[in-house]
Design an enzyme around this catalytic site. Structure first.
Site, PDB file in Angstrom:
ATOM      1  N   HIS A  75      11.066   4.659  -6.448  1.00  0.00           N
ATOM      2  CA  HIS A  75      12.474   4.566  -6.049  1.00  0.00           C
ATOM      3  C   HIS A  75      13.382   5.547  -6.785  1.00  0.00           C
ATOM      4  O   HIS A  75      14.596   5.387  -6.760  1.00  0.00           O
ATOM      5  CB  HIS A  75      12.967   3.125  -6.235  1.00  0.00           C
ATOM      6  CG  HIS A  75      12.248   2.150  -5.366  1.00  0.00           C
ATOM      7  ND1 HIS A  75      12.126   0.811  -5.675  1.00  0.00           N
ATOM      8  CD2 HIS A  75      11.583   2.320  -4.190  1.00  0.00           C
ATOM      9  CE1 HIS A  75      11.433   0.200  -4.730  1.00  0.00           C
ATOM     10  NE2 HIS A  75      11.085   1.095  -3.831  1.00  0.00           N
ATOM     11  N   GLY A 107       5.887  -8.340 -12.651  1.00  0.00           N
ATOM     12  CA  GLY A 107       7.337  -8.468 -12.540  1.00  0.00           C
ATOM     13  C   GLY A 107       7.926  -8.052 -11.213  1.00  0.00           C
ATOM     14  O   GLY A 107       9.024  -7.499 -11.181  1.00  0.00           O
ATOM     15  N   THR A 108       7.231  -8.330 -10.135  1.00  0.00           N
ATOM     16  CA  THR A 108       7.791  -8.032  -8.812  1.00  0.00           C
ATOM     17  C   THR A 108       7.533  -9.192  -7.867  1.00  0.00           C
ATOM     18  O   THR A 108       6.475  -9.821  -7.912  1.00  0.00           O
ATOM     19  CB  THR A 108       7.221  -6.729  -8.231  1.00  0.00           C
ATOM     20  OG1 THR A 108       7.682  -6.561  -6.885  1.00  0.00           O
ATOM     21  CG2 THR A 108       5.694  -6.714  -8.232  1.00  0.00           C
ATOM     22  N   SER A 109       8.503  -9.464  -7.014  1.00  0.00           N
ATOM     23  CA  SER A 109       8.402 -10.565  -6.058  1.00  0.00           C
ATOM     24  C   SER A 109       7.522 -10.219  -4.868  1.00  0.00           C
ATOM     25  O   SER A 109       7.213 -11.082  -4.056  1.00  0.00           O
ATOM     26  CB  SER A 109       9.801 -10.936  -5.557  1.00  0.00           C
ATOM     27  OG  SER A 109      10.367  -9.817  -4.880  1.00  0.00           O
ATOM     28  N   GLN A 165       8.497   0.442  -9.348  1.00  0.00           N
ATOM     29  CA  GLN A 165       9.677   0.370  -8.494  1.00  0.00           C
ATOM     30  C   GLN A 165      10.947   0.560  -9.321  1.00  0.00           C
ATOM     31  O   GLN A 165      12.033   0.669  -8.763  1.00  0.00           O
ATOM     32  CB  GLN A 165       9.730  -0.990  -7.796  1.00  0.00           C
ATOM     33  CG  GLN A 165       8.528  -1.273  -6.908  1.00  0.00           C
ATOM     34  CD  GLN A 165       8.521  -2.699  -6.398  1.00  0.00           C
ATOM     35  OE1 GLN A 165       9.293  -3.051  -5.518  1.00  0.00           O
ATOM     36  NE2 GLN A 165       7.657  -3.535  -6.968  1.00  0.00           N
ATOM     37  N   ASN A 166      10.799   0.589 -10.648  1.00  0.00           N
ATOM     38  CA  ASN A 166      11.946   0.699 -11.537  1.00  0.00           C
ATOM     39  C   ASN A 166      12.383   2.154 -11.668  1.00  0.00           C
ATOM     40  O   ASN A 166      11.557   3.066 -11.631  1.00  0.00           O
ATOM     41  CB  ASN A 166      11.606   0.135 -12.911  1.00  0.00           C
ATOM     42  CG  ASN A 166      11.223  -1.330 -12.844  1.00  0.00           C
ATOM     43  OD1 ASN A 166      11.642  -2.040 -11.929  1.00  0.00           O
ATOM     44  ND2 ASN A 166      10.430  -1.785 -13.787  1.00  0.00           N
ATOM     45  N   VAL A 167      13.668   2.351 -11.879  1.00  0.00           N
ATOM     46  CA  VAL A 167      14.194   3.710 -12.025  1.00  0.00           C
ATOM     47  C   VAL A 167      14.402   4.090 -13.491  1.00  0.00           C
ATOM     48  O   VAL A 167      14.810   5.210 -13.781  1.00  0.00           O
ATOM     49  CB  VAL A 167      15.506   3.891 -11.221  1.00  0.00           C
ATOM     50  CG1 VAL A 167      15.246   3.723  -9.739  1.00  0.00           C
ATOM     51  CG2 VAL A 167      16.590   2.925 -11.698  1.00  0.00           C
ATOM     52  N   ASP A 168      14.113   3.156 -14.402  1.00  0.00           N
ATOM     53  CA  ASP A 168      14.211   3.497 -15.820  1.00  0.00           C
ATOM     54  C   ASP A 168      12.983   4.312 -16.241  1.00  0.00           C
ATOM     55  O   ASP A 168      12.019   4.452 -15.488  1.00  0.00           O
ATOM     56  CB  ASP A 168      14.354   2.229 -16.674  1.00  0.00           C
ATOM     57  CG  ASP A 168      13.160   1.285 -16.529  1.00  0.00           C
ATOM     58  OD1 ASP A 168      12.030   1.697 -16.858  1.00  0.00           O
ATOM     59  OD2 ASP A 168      13.345   0.128 -16.102  1.00  0.00           O
ATOM     60  N   TYR A 177      26.387   5.125 -11.286  1.00  0.00           N
ATOM     61  CA  TYR A 177      25.171   5.536 -12.000  1.00  0.00           C
ATOM     62  C   TYR A 177      25.477   6.078 -13.390  1.00  0.00           C
ATOM     63  O   TYR A 177      24.654   5.916 -14.307  1.00  0.00           O
ATOM     64  CB  TYR A 177      24.364   6.524 -11.144  1.00  0.00           C
ATOM     65  CG  TYR A 177      23.744   5.812  -9.960  1.00  0.00           C
ATOM     66  CD1 TYR A 177      22.591   5.049 -10.115  1.00  0.00           C
ATOM     67  CD2 TYR A 177      24.347   5.835  -8.708  1.00  0.00           C
ATOM     68  CE1 TYR A 177      22.038   4.350  -9.054  1.00  0.00           C
ATOM     69  CE2 TYR A 177      23.806   5.142  -7.641  1.00  0.00           C
ATOM     70  CZ  TYR A 177      22.646   4.396  -7.816  1.00  0.00           C
ATOM     71  OH  TYR A 177      22.117   3.698  -6.769  1.00  0.00           O
TER      72      TYR A 177
END
Length: 233
Positions: A104, A175-177, A86-89, A53
């Site tokens: 997340h 931008g997610t499946s 869902q992104n961690v940025d 990380y």
């Protein structure tokens, strides 16, 4: 004011240069997920996890929001907007979005390894100082660990996200499946008759019907949708 809820995944940040995790050249191809993103991996080798990380934060320190992030933030001029990511940025926040729910976790935060959700022991990192020295302790005496929801751990923010989805007047997916649960299940909380738009360059099978897909990347797709939702006065 009508309410828009935006659910974003890795494709939202891909145009900013952040690698997706699951694609052919994604991070999981290079770093086994069980080693760097599971509670077992953390307990087995905290040095490896901490270094991974630190590497990510250093690698992405100069990454900037893209046009898609900026257009999501610009929706706030016309709507009450909540972003569920869902992104961690932190690119949504940096683009100006005021209400962001991170499902997340957050890459630029560290937390207690005893109770990751105890905000008293959260540590905010910066682009200037993105790394954490191994062995650094949280305020409760435990090792500081990345504030990331590891695989197999509960997703504490899913309930607030579900409440937001139930209140949406417009629901946008970018931008997610829709393969990762419980996040993918949020679309099922959207009330019947509420418009659902899905922006992704690849065909996506949504778990509900009546979803309009805009088969473009995040920025191009948001540009098209923004012009439809926010017509010039």
């Amino acid at each position: 004011m009508k309410k828009i809820v935006v659910l974003t995944g890795a494709g939202m940040s891909a145009e900013s240069g952040i690698s997706t995790f699951r694609d052919a050249d994604g991070l999981w191809e290079k770093y086994p997920v069980q080693q760097v993103a599971s509670h077992e991996g953390w307990e087995a080798d905290p040095t490896l996890v901490n270094n991974f990380y630190n590497m990510l934060r250093t690698k992405y320190a100069d990454v900037k929001p893209n046009k898609g992030h900026e257009l999501v933030a610009a929706l706030q001029k016309y709507y009450d907007v909540t972003v569920v990511t869902q992104n961690v940025d932190n690119l949504h926040e940096r683009a100006g979005s005021q209400k962001v729910i991170h499902l997340h976790g957050e890459l630029m935060k560290m937390c207690s390894s005893i109770d990751p959700d105890d905000e008293r022991y959260h540590v905010q990192l910066t682009a200037e100082n993105p790394t954490v020295e191994l062995g650094t302790k949280a305020g409760d005496g435990s090792l500081l660990r990345p504030f990331i929801v590891f695989f197999g751990e509960a997703v504490p923010m899913i309930e607030p996200a579900a409440r937001e989805a139930m209140e949406a007047d417009i629901f946008i997916i970018i931008g997610t499946s829709l393969n990762v649960y419980p996040a993918a299940g949020l679309v099922r909380y959207v009330r019947a008759g509420v418009p659902i738009y899905l922006i992704d360059p690849k065909p996506v099978h949504a778990p509900v019907s009546d979803v309009e897909q805009i088969q473009k990347g995040a920025s191009e797709g948001m540009n098209e949708l923004f012009s439809r939702l926010c017509p010039p006065k």
